[in-house]
Design an enzyme around this catalytic site. Structure first.
Site, short mmCIF file in Angstrom:
data_model
loop_
_atom_site.label_atom_id
_atom_site.label_comp_id
_atom_site.label_asym_id
_atom_site.label_seq_id
_atom_site.Cartn_x
_atom_site.Cartn_y
_atom_site.Cartn_z
N GLY A 198 -2.54 10.80 -6.82
CA GLY A 198 -2.42 10.05 -5.57
C GLY A 198 -3.76 10.10 -4.85
N VAL A 285 0.94 16.75 -5.08
CA VAL A 285 2.06 15.90 -5.48
C VAL A 285 2.76 15.25 -4.29
CG1 VAL A 285 2.46 17.10 -7.66
CG2 VAL A 285 3.65 17.88 -5.59
N ASP A 327 3.62 11.62 10.68
CA ASP A 327 4.10 11.94 9.33
C ASP A 327 5.55 12.40 9.30
OD1 ASP A 327 1.54 11.43 8.43
OD2 ASP A 327 1.27 13.37 7.44
N ALA A 335 -3.16 8.96 9.31
CA ALA A 335 -3.50 9.37 10.67
C ALA A 335 -3.44 8.19 11.65
CB ALA A 335 -4.89 9.99 10.69
N HIS A 459 -26.16 -12.36 6.77
CA HIS A 459 -26.70 -12.24 5.41
C HIS A 459 -27.95 -11.37 5.42
CE1 HIS A 459 -27.80 -13.25 1.33
NE2 HIS A 459 -29.03 -13.47 1.76
#
Ligand code: FAD
Ligand code: AMP
Length: 483
Positions: A198, A285, A327, A335, A459
């Site tokens: 991951g 994991v 979370d 975050a 550019h």
């Protein structure tokens, strides 16, 4: 030690935030900006026993990992890429202690900054453990074990997440470790094993590979980066292989054991059972929501089947005036997602407008090449059945990327055929994490491909890649052959 006496403070807060990570501390700051009486309680303790605000992200996640990714990338480039610029460099050596000292000092500076921000905004900052006793009561256990009951009108739970551990791979903090330990190694492991390909596994694997470890990544699924656009995943896999990351897909780890100063890892793939011996093993994991000791029995805050605090789209829990963000609730564990949820809730509590657009949360993997995306992958759009068009522009055709000696990867834009709306943007290449910001803003404003086509891009810049990809979606690219 826990004191037996529980006292009640006289003051009543408007908002108490439990958790001072990137979801919690912005919630507290915004609440104070909204003239609410706000407190933030955080119990994070570093390995040296010191308390620090900032949560996983600042202490053990986003920031220390990016510090080491930057340092290790520079080391790698100095050794491998200076020659092509005509720079002769000899005697380049690694001073890991200095690299780690820099990492630690960045973390200290940033976490100290959060304490200062809380103070400057008038948030009452408590270090210690917070526990929701009732919708209007939070128990604070201070560093000395003394307990105080704080009264409040609203509570925001922002207790974050912790690493998932595999039962048969017991961590010892020395040989078998989690991502936090792996950011603080004081020597480069000769052989490093990583379980999980991951984002965290790939970032940590990249750091230690560049610093000299032989790295084997064991990933249970057959598909590489299943959450990413698969054209990007294929390109990434190719470059990680060139870096020397040995990523074994379809390799499910069944157990690991430490003996004789090394780790023996057992895993199975389509060919059968295998053993791998490494000097350190990082278990990466995934992460799980952290709610231990957070909510007293009987308060009634519901968790979902996976242990996340159940919330609606405005982060309201099942108990009125109790909210949860970051979370510890559903959605990507990022975050910036937590930050926006924290700010939204603090605005809603103040009676203001608040919303999180979950469709435009960018994802970034800070490897080299860097990977970033927003919106839907081509696979997701295809599955939706909506007619779409794709424009791609390779960094090999970018003058700036060439000048930087960083011309790998591409920018890919996916848009709807019917109304030209941009559905997803995927970038793999230099500074992808910075470049994706333009696509996020475009999608936030429901921009069309034509809007990007008609926007002037300086550019030579890497951002011209998005301009050209938008043009390519209508077969009108100027700086690449339209296919
Ligand atoms: P956390 O950051 O986990 O904070 C929660 C805080 O609450 C902690 O300080 C905890 O100690 C405290 N707490 C918990 N319970 C209590 C309690 N009862 N009382 C008092 N305090 C309590 N995300 C990104 O967006 N970008 C990245 O580059 C990135 N890199 C990462 C790299 C690594 C190695 C790891 C591990 C994670 C990374 N993440 C990244 C994920 C990111 O760290 C999390 O998404 C983010 O920290 C979640 O914020 P949070 O506030 O919800 O929780
Ligand atoms: P993430 O959730 O993005 O951090 O990724 C964690 C990865 O670990 C996922 O891709 C999982 O498939 C992988 N994983 C979980 N358990 C195992 C295991 N026992 N062996 C190998 N890979 C695993």
């Amino acid at each position: 030690m826990s004191a037996a006496v529980t006292t009640a403070e006289a003051e009543v807060f408007d908002v108490i935030v439990i958790g001072g990570g990137p979801a919690g501390y912005p919630a507290a700051i915004r609440a104070a900006q909204n003239k609410l009486k706000a407190a933030c309680i955080d119990e994070w303790k570093n390995f040296d026993g010191s308390y620090a605000f900032g949560g996983t992200c600042l202490n053990a996640g986003c920031i220390p990992s990016k510090a080491l990714l930057e340092s290790s990338e520079l080391y790698h480039r100095a050794r491998e890429e200076f020659a092509v610029h005509g720079i002769k460099a000899s005697g380049i050596e690694l001073d890991l202690a200095a690299m780690q000292k820099r990492r630690a000092s960045i973390v200290k500076m940033m976490t100290g900054g959060i304490t200062a921000l809380l103070k400057a905004n008038g948030v009452k900052a408590y270090q210690g453990h917070g526990r929701l006793l009732a919708a209007d009561q939070v128990e604070l256990t201070g560093p000395d074990g003394a307990k105080t009951v704080l009264k409040t009108k609203h509570v925001i739970l922002a207790s974050g997440s912790v690493p998932v551990q595999l039962k048969s791979v017991p961590h010892d903090g020395k040989f078998i470790v989690d991502s936090w330990n792996a950011l603080e190694f004081d020597a480069v492991p000769q052989r490093l094993g990583v379980i999980g390909a991951g984002v965290i596994g790939l970032e940590l694997g990249s750091v230690w590979r560049r610093l000299g470890s032989t790295v084997t990544v064991l990933e249970a699924t057959d598909q590489f980066l299943p959450m990413a656009d698969q054209a990007v995943a294929r390109e990434a896999q190719h470059h990680f292989k060139k870096l020397g990351l040995d990523i074994k897909l379809g390799a499910k780890v069944s157990s690991a054991a430490v003996s004789g100063g090394a780790v023996s890892v057992s895993y199975a793939d389509a060919q059968g059972e295998h053993q791998l011996t490494v000097d350190k093993l990082v278990v990466a994991v995934g992460r799980r929501p952290f709610t231990e000791g957070l909510i007293a029995a009987g308060v009634g805050v519901a968790l979902d089947a996976r242990g996340f605090i159940a919330v609606d789209e405005h982060c309201r829990s099942s108990v009125p005036n109790v909210w949860a963000v970051g979370d510890v609730v559903r959605g990507p564990m990022l975050a910036h997602k937590g930050k926006e949820e924290g700010v939204m809730v603090a605005d809603l509590i103040a009676g203001l407008y608040g919303e999180v657009n979950y469709k435009t949360i960018p994802s970034v993997i800070y490897t080299a090449p860097e990977i970033a995306w927003v919106g839907l992958t081509e696979e997701q759009v295809k599955a939706s059945g909506r007619a779409y068009k794709v424009g791609s522009f390779p960094f090999t055709a970018s003058g700036r990327a060439r000048a930087m000696e960083a011309s790998i990867g591409f920018t890919k834009l996916i848009a709807a055929v019917d109304d030209d709306e941009i559905l997803g943007v995927h970038i793999i290449g230099p500074m992808a994490g910075e470049l994706i910001g333009e696509a996020v803003l475009a999608m936030e404003y429901s921009a069309s491909t034509e809007d990007i086509q008609r926007t002037i891009h300086a550019h030579p810049t890497l951002s011209e890649g998005l301009h050209e990809a938008a043009l390519a979606a209508d077969k009108r690219a100027i700086d690449a052959i339209n296919r």
